[in-house]
Design a protein around this motif. Sequence first.
Motif, PDB file in Angstrom:
ATOM      1  N   SER A  24       0.654  -1.125  -0.124  1.00  0.00           N
ATOM      2  CA  SER A  24      -0.290   0.001  -0.020  1.00  0.00           C
ATOM      3  C   SER A  24       0.906   1.043  -0.368  1.00  0.00           C
ATOM      4  N   HIS A  25       0.674   1.945  -0.998  1.00  0.00           N
ATOM      5  CA  HIS A  25       1.726   2.616  -0.899  1.00  0.00           C
ATOM      6  C   HIS A  25       0.814   4.144  -2.968  1.00  0.00           C
ATOM      7  N   ILE A  26       0.836   5.491  -1.583  1.00  0.00           N
ATOM      8  CA  ILE A  26      -0.025   6.336  -3.205  1.00  0.00           C
ATOM      9  C   ILE A  26       0.878   6.926  -4.490  1.00  0.00           C
ATOM     10  N   MET A  27       2.472   6.418  -4.059  1.00  0.00           N
ATOM     11  CA  MET A  27       2.872   6.714  -5.596  1.00  0.00           C
ATOM     12  C   MET A  27       3.002   7.500  -6.716  1.00  0.00           C
ATOM     13  N   GLU A  28       3.044   9.550  -5.461  1.00  0.00           N
ATOM     14  CA  GLU A  28       2.551  10.227  -6.369  1.00  0.00           C
ATOM     15  C   GLU A  28       3.849  10.900  -6.590  1.00  0.00           C
ATOM     16  N   ASP A  43       6.831  11.464  -3.923  1.00  0.00           N
ATOM     17  CA  ASP A  43       6.373  10.536  -3.343  1.00  0.00           C
ATOM     18  C   ASP A  43       6.261   9.354  -4.160  1.00  0.00           C
ATOM     19  N   ILE A  44       7.181   8.066  -4.125  1.00  0.00           N
ATOM     20  CA  ILE A  44       6.670   6.741  -4.760  1.00  0.00           C
ATOM     21  C   ILE A  44       8.385   5.907  -3.756  1.00  0.00           C
ATOM     22  N   ILE A  45       8.116   4.397  -4.321  1.00  0.00           N
ATOM     23  CA  ILE A  45       8.578   3.251  -4.029  1.00  0.00           C
ATOM     24  C   ILE A  45       9.502   3.271  -5.431  1.00  0.00           C
ATOM     25  N   THR A  46      10.662   3.246  -4.560  1.00  0.00           N
ATOM     26  CA  THR A  46      12.051   3.231  -6.426  1.00  0.00           C
ATOM     27  C   THR A  46      12.902   2.088  -5.626  1.00  0.00           C
ATOM     28  N   SER A  47      12.661   0.754  -4.953  1.00  0.00           N
ATOM     29  CA  SER A  47      13.174   0.073  -5.641  1.00  0.00           C
ATOM     30  C   SER A  47      12.663  -1.374  -4.217  1.00  0.00           C
ATOM     31  N   PHE A  48      12.973  -2.452  -4.565  1.00  0.00           N
ATOM     32  CA  PHE A  48      12.390  -3.461  -4.365  1.00  0.00           C
ATOM     33  C   PHE A  48      13.051  -4.528  -4.603  1.00  0.00           C
ATOM     34  N   THR A  49      13.579  -5.303  -3.571  1.00  0.00           N
ATOM     35  CA  THR A  49      14.427  -5.892  -3.183  1.00  0.00           C
ATOM     36  C   THR A  49      13.839  -8.093  -2.502  1.00  0.00           C
ATOM     37  N   CYS A  50      14.198  -8.921  -2.669  1.00  0.00           N
ATOM     38  CA  CYS A  50      13.882  -9.843  -2.668  1.00  0.00           C
ATOM     39  C   CYS A  50      14.827 -11.137  -2.055  1.00  0.00           C
ATOM     40  N   ALA A  67       2.104   2.557 -10.713  1.00  0.00           N
ATOM     41  CA  ALA A  67       0.671   2.684  -9.890  1.00  0.00           C
ATOM     42  C   ALA A  67       0.832   2.630  -8.438  1.00  0.00           C
ATOM     43  N   ALA A  68      -0.004   3.408  -8.017  1.00  0.00           N
ATOM     44  CA  ALA A  68      -0.407   3.388  -6.459  1.00  0.00           C
ATOM     45  C   ALA A  68      -0.717   1.980  -6.283  1.00  0.00           C
ATOM     46  N   ASN A  69      -0.022   1.546  -5.390  1.00  0.00           N
ATOM     47  CA  ASN A  69      -0.240   0.502  -4.422  1.00  0.00           C
ATOM     48  C   ASN A  69       0.355  -1.153  -5.022  1.00  0.00           C
ATOM     49  N   PRO A  70       1.821  -0.254  -5.878  1.00  0.00           N
ATOM     50  CA  PRO A  70       2.592  -1.748  -6.449  1.00  0.00           C
ATOM     51  C   PRO A  70       2.203  -2.859  -6.076  1.00  0.00           C
TER      52      PRO A  70
END
Length: 105
Positions: A24-28, A43-50, A67-70
């Motif tokens: 859950s994130h607005i990804m503005e 205001d975005i998520i810039t990276s994801f790691t697993c 999009a919002a809520n990636p």
Amino acid sequence: MAALINVPAKAKRGDIIEIRTLTSHIMETGFRHTVDGALVPRDIITSFTCRYNGTEIFRADLFPAIAANPYLSFFTVARESGKFEFEWIGDNGYSSTASASITVE
């Protein structure tokens, strides 16, 4: 922010498994303006790691067009029982983590 993680609880050694995440994130984007004409700050998520038992198995760089809520989906091979660790990093000091375990038979 909350995250939904879908990892199979059990798998056979060598199986290809699908991992799905939704956070859950607005990804503005930083491109919109308010009614008064002021720019809405990015205001975005810039990276994801697993990581699977400490080893990075998947990484994604995210940009304003996401999009919002990636939602992310990817595959890996079930090699051993253990833990998946998920990390989202973003603008303005944003950081979120989650984890899930798998039993490999």
